[in-house]
Design a protein around this motif. Structure first.
Motif, PDB file in Angstrom:
ATOM      1  N   ILE A   1      -4.064   9.997 -22.927  1.00 47.44           N
ATOM      2  CA  ILE A   1      -3.128  10.839 -22.253  1.00 47.44           C
ATOM      3  C   ILE A   1      -3.655  11.283 -20.664  1.00 47.44           C
ATOM      4  O   ILE A   1      -3.102  11.743 -19.939  1.00 47.44           O
TER       5      ILE A   1
ATOM      6  N   ILE B   1      -8.508   7.614 -35.082  1.00 42.59           N
ATOM      7  CA  ILE B   1      -7.734   7.839 -34.112  1.00 42.59           C
ATOM      8  C   ILE B   1      -8.936   8.379 -32.981  1.00 42.59           C
ATOM      9  O   ILE B   1      -9.709   9.161 -33.441  1.00 42.59           O
TER      10      ILE B   1
ATOM     11  N   VAL C   1       2.808  11.700 -27.215  1.00 41.19           N
ATOM     12  CA  VAL C   1       1.432  11.175 -27.639  1.00 41.19           C
ATOM     13  C   VAL C   1       1.425  11.726 -29.158  1.00 41.19           C
ATOM     14  O   VAL C   1       1.362  10.888 -30.261  1.00 41.19           O
TER      15      VAL C   1
ATOM     16  N   THR D   1      -2.621   1.949 -28.054  1.00 46.12           N
ATOM     17  CA  THR D   1      -2.951   2.855 -26.975  1.00 46.12           C
ATOM     18  C   THR D   1      -1.998   3.873 -26.286  1.00 46.12           C
ATOM     19  O   THR D   1      -0.840   3.021 -26.115  1.00 46.12           O
ATOM     20  N   PHE D   2      -1.971   4.984 -26.365  1.00 43.77           N
ATOM     21  CA  PHE D   2      -0.880   5.799 -26.094  1.00 43.77           C
ATOM     22  C   PHE D   2      -1.289   6.650 -24.711  1.00 43.77           C
ATOM     23  O   PHE D   2      -2.352   6.940 -24.434  1.00 43.77           O
TER      24      PHE D   2
ATOM     25  N   SER E   1      -9.898   9.486 -29.230  1.00 40.36           N
ATOM     26  CA  SER E   1      -9.603  10.660 -28.037  1.00 40.36           C
ATOM     27  C   SER E   1     -10.475  10.081 -26.746  1.00 40.36           C
ATOM     28  O   SER E   1     -11.748  10.159 -26.794  1.00 40.36           O
TER      29      SER E   1
ATOM     30  N   LEU F   1       1.585   9.197 -32.512  1.00 40.42           N
ATOM     31  CA  LEU F   1       0.397   9.265 -33.408  1.00 40.42           C
ATOM     32  C   LEU F   1       1.349   9.210 -34.851  1.00 40.42           C
ATOM     33  O   LEU F   1       0.837   8.591 -35.812  1.00 40.42           O
TER      34      LEU F   1
ATOM     35  N   ASP G   1      -5.635   7.623 -28.019  1.00 35.83           N
ATOM     36  CA  ASP G   1      -5.033   8.587 -27.267  1.00 35.83           C
ATOM     37  C   ASP G   1      -5.651   8.891 -25.693  1.00 35.83           C
ATOM     38  O   ASP G   1      -6.685   9.326 -25.708  1.00 35.83           O
TER      39      ASP G   1
END
Length: 391
Positions: A202, A166, A96, A229-230, A168, A100, A200
């Motif tokens: 994850i 970004i 990730v 989307t990571f 989270s 980014l 993110d």
């Protein structure tokens, strides 16, 4: 099927960041490390077996991501997250953090403003700055341990020309899952000002019972068209050392730009074992393991929260997701330097100082509870060494 999540396994002398770098990171080689976001839980046997099976073939040459790989991801997202994704939306990233960096280079130019929302994962700060983009802080609003987006400030910031936000989700370090309503309100601002959203996700599999994770890209066609989307197998199944993540990009133009950036940097190949691990993980067997693991995490949380309750100056709230606890030490009235020295050198505890996540983390510590319960029991005993500061 039974799984033993309380088996103690030595990780020392394995080039392990969490254990073998304690002297370097904390200045104390004997701290109990509960900081970096990997588990002291073994990866599932069925994943290890899949890696061994691949090793039965002696040639480990160039490889590619086959249909089984892509179909495993689509099955997992449909089955666990209720999101129908197309295999054409999926691409690779080594992880990730590197993802980014690739997204920042693919979708912004040097000097462009990129918004992050602290307290938040430290690489959000460093990756933006290292790529010569302007870092814009949109701090979360905190009230008695509960966090919300600062929509009013965000509106002003994006109106001044930001190019990317970004996100989270679940939020690291606070463990919050953003609701559908919160994400839609955030997304509406981003769409109106043509921001790229980099999400993110994850930790998105690690959801405590009673909560639901929503991928922001799944909420509308417009958001899907604007979102990168990571995710990865690394947090869910403790496989960070395989350096194998993936990215979901529904917008074909954006996906092509991301793929071009991967190609230019030579980072798109991936590795055989990451692919084999994902195909073994994103299965009904993986779902069963995850369910049992979340029950273990829930039990660990109960044990930790009961133990911490005797320290009146530490406040903790159960996270919605992740195996990370955001512990509030502000009532001790200790400076961060004083608190860190007490924890590390008197209690022998290696937590993550809250200031690693921005100035909004002053007075906080992040605690990793993805471990055998015996580790939490030992951590509570070590806190007793500095109890006079905590009660």
């Amino acid at each position: 099927m039974d799984f033993d999540f309380n088996r103690l396994i030595s990780r020392e002398n394995t080039s392990c960041v969490k254990y073998d770098l304690r002297q370097v990171i904390f200045g104390n080689p004997n701290v109990l490390p509960m900081w970096v976001a990997d588990m002291d839980i073994p990866a599932p046997d069925f994943i290890i077996d899949a890696l061994r099976q691949r090793l039965n073939h002696p040639v480990l040459g160039y490889t590619f991501r086959d249909n089984h790989y892509h179909n495993a991801i689509t099955w997992w997202y449909k089955h666990l997250h209720g999101w129908d994704i197309d295999t054409a939306w999926i691409d690779f990233c080594p992880g990730v953090v590197s993802g980014l960096s690739h997204a920042i280079r693919a979708f912004t130019k040097p000097g462009d403003a990129v918004i992050i929302q602290p307290p938040v994962y430290r690489p959000f700060f460093t990756t933006v700055s290292a790529n010569n983009r302007k870092l814009v802080l949109n701090p979360l609003i905190e009230n008695n341990g509960q966090y919300t987006f600062n929509y009013d400030l965000l509106e002003k910031q994006v109106a001044q020309g930001a190019r990317m936000l970004i996100l989270s989700n679940p939020h690291n370090p606070i463990g919050k899952l953003w609701s559908k309503e919160e994400l839609l309100k955030l997304g509406e601002i981003c769409i109106r000002y043509n921001l790229i959203i980099v999400s993110d996700e994850i930790h998105s599999d690690l959801v405590f019972e009673g909560n639901t994770h929503f991928s922001i890209a799944s909420l509308s066609e417009k958001l899907a068209a604007s979102t990168i989307t990571f995710a990865s197998i690394s947090k869910t199944f403790n496989l960070a050392g395989l350096a194998s993540g993936f990215v979901i990009i529904p917008n074909p133009e954006l996906k092509a730009r991301f793929a071009a950036e991967l190609e230019a940097s030579g980072a798109g190949m991936g590795n055989i074992f990451g692919f084999e691990a994902l195909k073994a993980a994103f299965t009904p067997q993986g779902e069963e393991w995850l369910k049992k693991f979340m029950q273990h995490l829930d039990s660990n949380w109960d044990f930790l929260s009961r133990g911490i309750s005797r320290f009146s100056k530490i406040k903790v709230h159960k996270p919605d997701a992740t195996y990370l606890v955001w512990a509030d030490f502000r009532e001790t009235n200790l400076t961060d330097d004083q608190l860190n020295k007490l924890l590390v050198h008197e209690a022998g505890l290696g937590f993550s100082p809250g200031t690693e996540y921005g100035q909004q983390g002053l007075g906080f510590q992040r605690i990793n509870i993805a471990c055998p319960v015996q580790t939490i029991e030992l951590a509570l005993k070590r806190l007793d060494k500095i109890a006079k500061y905590l009660e």
